[in-house]
Design an enzyme around this catalytic site. Sequence first.
Site, PDB file in Angstrom:
ATOM      1  N   GLU A 216       0.858  -1.182   0.000  1.00  0.00           N
ATOM      2  CA  GLU A 216       0.000   0.000   0.000  1.00  0.00           C
ATOM      3  C   GLU A 216       0.891   1.228   0.000  1.00  0.00           C
ATOM      4  O   GLU A 216       1.946   1.250   0.650  1.00  0.00           O
ATOM      5  CB  GLU A 216      -0.906   0.023   1.237  1.00  0.00           C
ATOM      6  CG  GLU A 216      -1.743   1.313   1.292  1.00  0.00           C
ATOM      7  CD  GLU A 216      -2.879   1.279   2.303  1.00  0.00           C
ATOM      8  OE1 GLU A 216      -2.806   0.495   3.268  1.00  0.00           O
ATOM      9  OE2 GLU A 216      -3.835   2.057   2.122  1.00  0.00           O
TER      10      GLU A 216
ATOM     11  N   ASN B  51     -11.990  -3.291   0.032  1.00  0.00           N
ATOM     12  CA  ASN B  51     -10.852  -3.540   0.926  1.00  0.00           C
ATOM     13  C   ASN B  51     -11.336  -3.984   2.299  1.00  0.00           C
ATOM     14  O   ASN B  51     -11.443  -5.169   2.570  1.00  0.00           O
ATOM     15  CB  ASN B  51      -9.974  -2.296   1.042  1.00  0.00           C
ATOM     16  CG  ASN B  51      -8.931  -2.432   2.136  1.00  0.00           C
ATOM     17  OD1 ASN B  51      -8.249  -3.445   2.211  1.00  0.00           O
ATOM     18  ND2 ASN B  51      -8.824  -1.446   3.019  1.00  0.00           N
ATOM     19  N   GLU B  52     -11.672  -3.013   3.122  1.00  0.00           N
ATOM     20  CA  GLU B  52     -11.997  -3.331   4.516  1.00  0.00           C
ATOM     21  C   GLU B  52     -13.389  -2.780   4.807  1.00  0.00           C
ATOM     22  O   GLU B  52     -13.570  -1.979   5.699  1.00  0.00           O
ATOM     23  CB  GLU B  52     -10.937  -2.667   5.401  1.00  0.00           C
ATOM     24  CG  GLU B  52     -10.845  -3.203   6.790  1.00  0.00           C
ATOM     25  CD  GLU B  52      -9.737  -2.518   7.583  1.00  0.00           C
ATOM     26  OE1 GLU B  52      -8.746  -3.160   7.918  1.00  0.00           O
ATOM     27  OE2 GLU B  52      -9.877  -1.309   7.865  1.00  0.00           O
TER      28      GLU B  52
ATOM     29  N   CYS C  34      -6.600   0.969   2.704  1.00  0.00           N
ATOM     30  CA  CYS C  34      -7.597   2.046   2.680  1.00  0.00           C
ATOM     31  C   CYS C  34      -7.441   2.969   1.475  1.00  0.00           C
ATOM     32  O   CYS C  34      -8.367   3.704   1.132  1.00  0.00           O
ATOM     33  CB  CYS C  34      -7.502   2.868   3.957  1.00  0.00           C
ATOM     34  SG  CYS C  34      -7.986   1.946   5.405  1.00  0.00           S
TER      35      CYS C  34
HETATM   36  O1  AHR Z   1      -2.319  -1.462   6.725  1.00  0.00           O
HETATM   37  C1  AHR Z   1      -2.801  -0.226   7.111  1.00  0.00           C
HETATM   38  C2  AHR Z   1      -4.314  -0.123   7.011  1.00  0.00           C
HETATM   39  O2  AHR Z   1      -4.931  -0.997   7.901  1.00  0.00           O
HETATM   40  C3  AHR Z   1      -4.898  -0.510   5.689  1.00  0.00           C
HETATM   41  O3  AHR Z   1      -4.849   0.529   4.795  1.00  0.00           O
HETATM   42  C4  AHR Z   1      -6.317  -0.858   6.023  1.00  0.00           C
HETATM   43  O4  AHR Z   1      -6.856  -1.807   5.159  1.00  0.00           O
HETATM   44  C5  AHR Z   1      -6.237  -1.313   7.450  1.00  0.00           C
HETATM   45  O5  AHR Z   1      -7.151  -0.642   8.240  1.00  0.00           O
END
Ligand code: AHR
Length: 660
Positions: A51, A377-378, A246
């Site tokens: 990321e 993603n999350e 994120c």
């Molecule tokens: O790894 C850091 C962050 O942690 C990522 O962007 C997210 O997916 C998670 O909350």
Amino acid sequence: MKKNIKLYYLVITFLLVTADSVSAQQVKEITVIADNPVADIQPTMWGVFFEDINFAADGGIYAELVKNRSFEFSMPLMGWKTTREKGEGRLLPTFYSPSNPSNPRYLEIAVDAANGAFGITNEGFRGMGVKQGETYNFSIFASARSGSDLIMTIELINPKGEIIGSAEIKGFNYDWKIYRASFKSPVTEPKAQLKVMLRGKGSIGVDMISLFPSDTWKGRLGGLRKDIAQLIADLEPGFVRFPGGCIVEGRDLTNRYQWKTTVGPIDQRRMIINRWNMEMRDRLAPDYFQSFGLGFFEYFLFSEDIGAEPLPILNCGMSCQFNAGEVVPLNELDPYIQDALDLIEFANGPVTSAWGKLRSSMGHPEPFNLKYVGVGNEQWDEQYIERYREFEKVLKAKHPEIKIVSGSGPSASGRLFDYAWAEMKKLSPDLIDEHYYMQPDWFLKNAARYDNYDRKGPKVFAGEYAAHWKEGKDAESRNTWYSALTEAAFMTGLERNADIVHMASYAPLLAHVEAWQWRPDLIWFDNLTSIGTPNYYVQKMFSTHRGTSVISLTAAGKPLTGQDSIYASGTLDKTAGRVYLKIVNVSAKPKTINISIEGSSAGKEAVVETLKSGNKGDYNTIGNPKVIYPSSKTIQISGKKMKIDLEGISANTIILTLKK
Ligand code: AHR
């Protein structure tokens, strides 16, 4: 007295019983059945999570040294300053060209400097790291607006202002054109800056001002920083998950990751802010943007270079639920789904297709052989399930060959997690992504987490995890030996359950020691050097001793999930004819264990690779990178037995070569 004798016997009996139950728990013998694979290990088992956080891309692995090269930061001159050396001149208001919406701005510099010079200086990403004897390639888009006899001097300077490399460009035309120059640096300097100075009289438009080392990963022009790319490659990852995290979601939907704006000619990739710029109140980075010089094409290429499966994660019509939490109405989701379809065409389509043609024009006519796509993603709750469902319907119908990765939200358990799994089981994702950033104890307690998972549902992608423990002043200080040790213990559980856990990646991957927002991270770097953390060496211990199948490794007939502070797993590599045993001792006490190998016969010696450190809180730094570093020794095998002395708080890999 009689009373005292009674008490004495009671105490003795209690002590004997206690000692007996402790010794019953002591692990003295381990049995490995080497010739009876119990499950396959996927080649994708251990991978990396990339990321652009902590300056991982711009200012990190993407080797560009100039910050804000095209003046597209919100403040066009951020990172630049006017520089006058006995020459007159001025910067005209920034030009904005609507006909070039991806890169609308350029700068015009008017100069009247017959005997001196006037120009601009770029500060780099916390300085520019240059190495002695290396060649640096400068390039600039320029157009002489008036007067064509301007002479441009490019100077690399150290913090004292001394010139440590220079080149000259002249003969500018009215038409926009790219001009190039190269020079060698005679010294190593972590904090260089770049001056672009003009002499003569006239006015010149400039854009895309760039400086790259010529010694990049695979020698690619405008490529990746070699040392960082190599550290990742050395992990031999089975997949590369990108671009996040994120960052996929965006703080709001306008700054979500849109892969289409990250491919094609680099001057046509639309720069946007990096959502991590203002996320952490105590680690603000207003100069954190995304140039997308490292875009989807480059991610695919890098994955291919290192033999890893590319795993792109796409926005599912939702921005970060911790931030704006915007959700695209279901009846307007089509463009998002179309992005997924087009991405598959970009990666795998024939050169005659629209997106396949673009890939080919970028130098890769062969398909990238994309096999996985992540949707969201999350994300969590019903808004996610509703949107995921729409993606799945279309993707499964049009691309049944592609495996879909869905998510289970930000927590490792709880209502949202259970809800996501239950709903996903009614659908057909191939894998479900789980995230856990937890205390070391959680990792120990969860070593058997997957032992009783439902084998009939989707597979598990442990897509983001890291043990979060104590931290100190040094940037690298949260990557303690204990955090890595407990991850190793937990990873024996992932490995033992490789029939259901098909992918796993530590997160995040990269961090600049002067520009991080989140820690711990797997690899730390400054402008010149990069290092592996203890957690990196734990990942490497598993990924480079992956094996092709899980084999049975037990003590007293049970898998080792923490009895006597020992965690262990075993794999067989059928092709190499090797057995890998991972044994983690999380107690401070050294232990001696006898190992019996049943089934196949091993040679006379085994190699033991050990990671250890005297203190749980130890960590590696850029200045002292090998505090926790693998050491290796050989031990004797006598018949089918060997004895191993495990040091306190150590993680060990035992490598046995089987007799043919
Ligand atoms: O790894 C850091 C962050 O942690 C990522 O962007 C997210 O997916 C998670 O909350």
